[in-house]
Structures are given as structure tokens and as C-alpha cells.
Design a protein around this motif. Structure first.
Motif, PDB file in Angstrom:
ATOM      1  N   MET A   1      37.535  25.453  46.115  1.00 33.93           N
ATOM      2  CA  MET A   1      36.120  25.765  46.140  1.00 33.93           C
ATOM      3  C   MET A   1      35.732  26.417  44.814  1.00 33.93           C
ATOM      4  N   SER A   2      34.654  25.977  44.241  1.00 28.13           N
ATOM      5  CA  SER A   2      34.206  26.534  42.969  1.00 28.13           C
ATOM      6  C   SER A   2      33.131  27.589  43.217  1.00 28.13           C
ATOM      7  N   PHE A   3      32.837  28.303  42.142  1.00 29.11           N
ATOM      8  CA  PHE A   3      31.796  29.329  42.235  1.00 29.11           C
ATOM      9  C   PHE A   3      30.433  28.682  42.427  1.00 29.11           C
ATOM     10  N   ARG A   4      29.498  29.461  42.868  1.00 31.10           N
ATOM     11  CA  ARG A   4      28.112  29.029  43.013  1.00 31.10           C
ATOM     12  C   ARG A   4      27.615  28.558  41.640  1.00 31.10           C
ATOM     13  N   GLU A   5      26.913  27.443  41.618  1.00 34.25           N
ATOM     14  CA  GLU A   5      26.411  26.887  40.350  1.00 34.25           C
ATOM     15  C   GLU A   5      25.275  27.712  39.774  1.00 34.25           C
TER      16      GLU A   5
ATOM     17  N   ASP B   1      19.008  36.381  40.669  1.00 37.40           N
ATOM     18  CA  ASP B   1      18.405  36.572  39.354  1.00 37.40           C
ATOM     19  C   ASP B   1      17.720  37.931  39.296  1.00 37.40           C
ATOM     20  N   GLY B   2      17.946  38.635  38.223  1.00 43.55           N
ATOM     21  CA  GLY B   2      17.316  39.933  38.050  1.00 43.55           C
ATOM     22  C   GLY B   2      18.095  41.089  38.652  1.00 43.55           C
ATOM     23  N   TRP B   3      19.179  40.795  39.364  1.00 44.14           N
ATOM     24  CA  TRP B   3      19.982  41.873  39.931  1.00 44.14           C
ATOM     25  C   TRP B   3      20.725  42.590  38.808  1.00 44.14           C
ATOM     26  N   SER B   4      20.798  43.892  38.895  1.00 42.46           N
ATOM     27  CA  SER B   4      21.543  44.664  37.903  1.00 42.46           C
ATOM     28  C   SER B   4      23.040  44.569  38.209  1.00 42.46           C
ATOM     29  N   ASP B   5      23.859  44.960  37.243  1.00 46.76           N
ATOM     30  CA  ASP B   5      25.305  44.970  37.461  1.00 46.76           C
ATOM     31  C   ASP B   5      25.657  45.896  38.622  1.00 46.76           C
ATOM     32  N   TRP B   6      24.927  46.990  38.744  1.00 46.15           N
ATOM     33  CA  TRP B   6      25.171  47.945  39.825  1.00 46.15           C
ATOM     34  C   TRP B   6      24.910  47.296  41.185  1.00 46.15           C
TER      35      TRP B   6
ATOM     36  N   PRO C   1      36.890  33.037  48.811  1.00 47.29           N
ATOM     37  CA  PRO C   1      35.872  32.024  49.098  1.00 47.29           C
ATOM     38  C   PRO C   1      34.479  32.637  49.305  1.00 47.29           C
ATOM     39  N   ARG C   2      34.430  33.792  49.945  1.00 49.82           N
ATOM     40  CA  ARG C   2      33.139  34.455  50.167  1.00 49.82           C
ATOM     41  C   ARG C   2      32.528  34.903  48.844  1.00 49.82           C
ATOM     42  N   MET C   3      33.360  35.427  47.940  1.00 49.46           N
ATOM     43  CA  MET C   3      32.874  35.833  46.614  1.00 49.46           C
ATOM     44  C   MET C   3      32.337  34.612  45.865  1.00 49.46           C
ATOM     45  N   ARG C   4      33.022  33.490  45.987  1.00 50.66           N
ATOM     46  CA  ARG C   4      32.582  32.270  45.310  1.00 50.66           C
ATOM     47  C   ARG C   4      31.282  31.728  45.893  1.00 50.66           C
ATOM     48  N   GLN C   5      31.061  31.961  47.183  1.00 57.84           N
ATOM     49  CA  GLN C   5      29.808  31.529  47.811  1.00 57.84           C
ATOM     50  C   GLN C   5      28.637  32.410  47.381  1.00 57.84           C
ATOM     51  N   GLU C   6      28.907  33.695  47.194  1.00 59.88           N
ATOM     52  CA  GLU C   6      27.843  34.650  46.887  1.00 59.88           C
ATOM     53  C   GLU C   6      27.478  34.717  45.417  1.00 59.88           C
ATOM     54  N   PHE C   7      28.464  34.519  44.525  1.00 57.65           N
ATOM     55  CA  PHE C   7      28.268  34.774  43.102  1.00 57.65           C
ATOM     56  C   PHE C   7      28.578  33.562  42.235  1.00 57.65           C
TER      57      PHE C   7
ATOM     58  N   ALA D   1      30.372  32.444  38.558  1.00 55.36           N
ATOM     59  CA  ALA D   1      31.547  32.956  37.842  1.00 55.36           C
ATOM     60  C   ALA D   1      31.140  34.071  36.882  1.00 55.36           C
ATOM     61  N   ASP D   2      29.986  33.906  36.238  1.00 55.15           N
ATOM     62  CA  ASP D   2      29.490  34.922  35.310  1.00 55.15           C
ATOM     63  C   ASP D   2      29.197  36.240  36.033  1.00 55.15           C
ATOM     64  N   GLU D   3      28.638  36.147  37.218  1.00 51.37           N
ATOM     65  CA  GLU D   3      28.321  37.362  37.980  1.00 51.37           C
ATOM     66  C   GLU D   3      29.584  38.108  38.389  1.00 51.37           C
ATOM     67  N   VAL D   4      30.630  37.368  38.759  1.00 45.69           N
ATOM     68  CA  VAL D   4      31.886  38.017  39.129  1.00 45.69           C
ATOM     69  C   VAL D   4      32.487  38.716  37.913  1.00 45.69           C
ATOM     70  N   GLN D   5      32.391  38.094  36.749  1.00 46.95           N
ATOM     71  CA  GLN D   5      32.879  38.739  35.518  1.00 46.95           C
ATOM     72  C   GLN D   5      32.080  40.004  35.222  1.00 46.95           C
ATOM     73  N   ARG D   6      30.761  39.947  35.400  1.00 45.98           N
ATOM     74  CA  ARG D   6      29.920  41.129  35.195  1.00 45.98           C
ATOM     75  C   ARG D   6      30.303  42.247  36.149  1.00 45.98           C
ATOM     76  N   VAL D   7      30.527  41.885  37.417  1.00 42.12           N
ATOM     77  CA  VAL D   7      30.903  42.869  38.432  1.00 42.12           C
ATOM     78  C   VAL D   7      32.220  43.542  38.051  1.00 42.12           C
ATOM     79  N   ASP D   8      33.222  42.741  37.732  1.00 38.69           N
ATOM     80  CA  ASP D   8      34.533  43.298  37.413  1.00 38.69           C
ATOM     81  C   ASP D   8      34.494  44.154  36.150  1.00 38.69           C
ATOM     82  N   ALA D   9      33.721  43.724  35.160  1.00 36.78           N
ATOM     83  CA  ALA D   9      33.589  44.531  33.939  1.00 36.78           C
ATOM     84  C   ALA D   9      32.869  45.842  34.225  1.00 36.78           C
ATOM     85  N   TYR D  10      31.841  45.795  35.053  1.00 38.03           N
ATOM     86  CA  TYR D  10      31.099  47.009  35.418  1.00 38.03           C
ATOM     87  C   TYR D  10      32.004  47.996  36.139  1.00 38.03           C
ATOM     88  N   LEU D  11      32.778  47.508  37.096  1.00 36.52           N
ATOM     89  CA  LEU D  11      33.662  48.384  37.856  1.00 36.52           C
ATOM     90  C   LEU D  11      34.775  48.949  36.980  1.00 36.52           C
TER      91      LEU D  11
END
Length: 131
Positions: free
Chosen positions: A1-5, A10-15, A40-46, A48-58
Motif C-alpha cells: 500500500m502506498s501513501f495517500r497521493e 492542507d494548511g495543517w501545521s506540523d504540530w 497502513p493507517r498512517m499511509r491512509q491518513e498522510f 509521504a511528505d506529511e509523514v516526513q514532516r511529522v517525524d522531523a517535528y517530533l
């Protein structure tokens, strides 16, 4: 399963993204979803760029105490009292921030920890080893 396309956040902050990601990951720990379902749930919600932003923020929210120790060791021979004082103040601030984060994480239902956490841009339950 791939990440959400395309992002639906949109407009959500990293926080904001980090809060959702931590909730999804935390659910596996507390039995809400199986560990195998987290990715799989993370891939449905985000995306790939958003997951990278999340991990970098944390990752950025964890104080780099080893770096501060290295700076402090180099400054021992420095004669600049202002620099030493500033480094000491940074150490004190990090210690107090760690204590505040611990108290937020330990507060449970005693307070609205989301409200308090938002005051410092901290995502609850993201202490080192928890994220």
C-alpha cells in the motif's frame, strides 16, 4: 500500500499533523488497533511528505543534551562570562521544559493537557522512546 497521493490536510501545521500521528501510533500501544495496522493507517491518513514532516517535528522537539554538553566542554576554557552564563541558562531551560513535559504526560485526566501542551507547541506522549 502506498501513501495517500494528495493531502486532505492542507494548511495543517506540523504540530497538528504530529498530534494525529501520535494518536494513531499510540492506539497500537493501548490496544485500539493492532501494531500491524499502524503503518497502513498512517499511509491512509498522510502523504509521504506529511509523514516526513511529522517525524522531523517530533525529532526536533527532543532537546539535544549531548550537543549542549559538547558546547559546555568547549566553553570551559572560554573567558567570556556572558557565553558561559547563556549556556547555563539554556541548560536550566531544557531541564524545566523536560519537567513540564513529564507533568503534561503524567497529568492524565486531571487537566486538559492538550490546552497546556498547545501553549508550548508540545505533542503529548512524545517523550523520547514514546514517539
Amino acid at each position: 500500500m502506498s501513501f495517500r497521493e494528495h493531502s486532505v490536510k492542507d494548511g495543517w501545521s506540523d504540530w497538528q499533523l504530529a498530534r494525529l500521528a501520535v494518536d494513531i501510533r499510540r492506539m497500537a500501544r493501548y490496544g485500539g488497533i493492532l501494531k500491524a495496522e499502524v503503518e497502513p493507517r498512517m499511509r491512509q491518513e498522510f502523504t509521504a511528505d506529511e509523514v516526513q514532516r511529522v517525524d522531523a517535528y517530533l525529532a526536533a522537539s527532543v532537546p539535544d543534551t549531548s550537543r549542549l554538553t559538547a558546547i559546555d566542554n568547549r566553553l570551559e576554557s572560554a573567558t567570556d562570562d556572558d557565553t558561559r552564563w547563556l549556556t547555563e541558562q539554556l541548560k536550566i531551560a531544557w531541564e524545566r521544559l523536560d519537567e513540564l513535559r513529564d507533568r503534561i504526560d503524567d497529568a492524565g485526566s486531571l487537566m486538559d493537557s492538550g490546552h497546556v501542551a498547545s501553549a508550548i507547541g508540545y505533542v503529548s506522549n512524545t517523550r523520547e522512546g514514546d514517539a
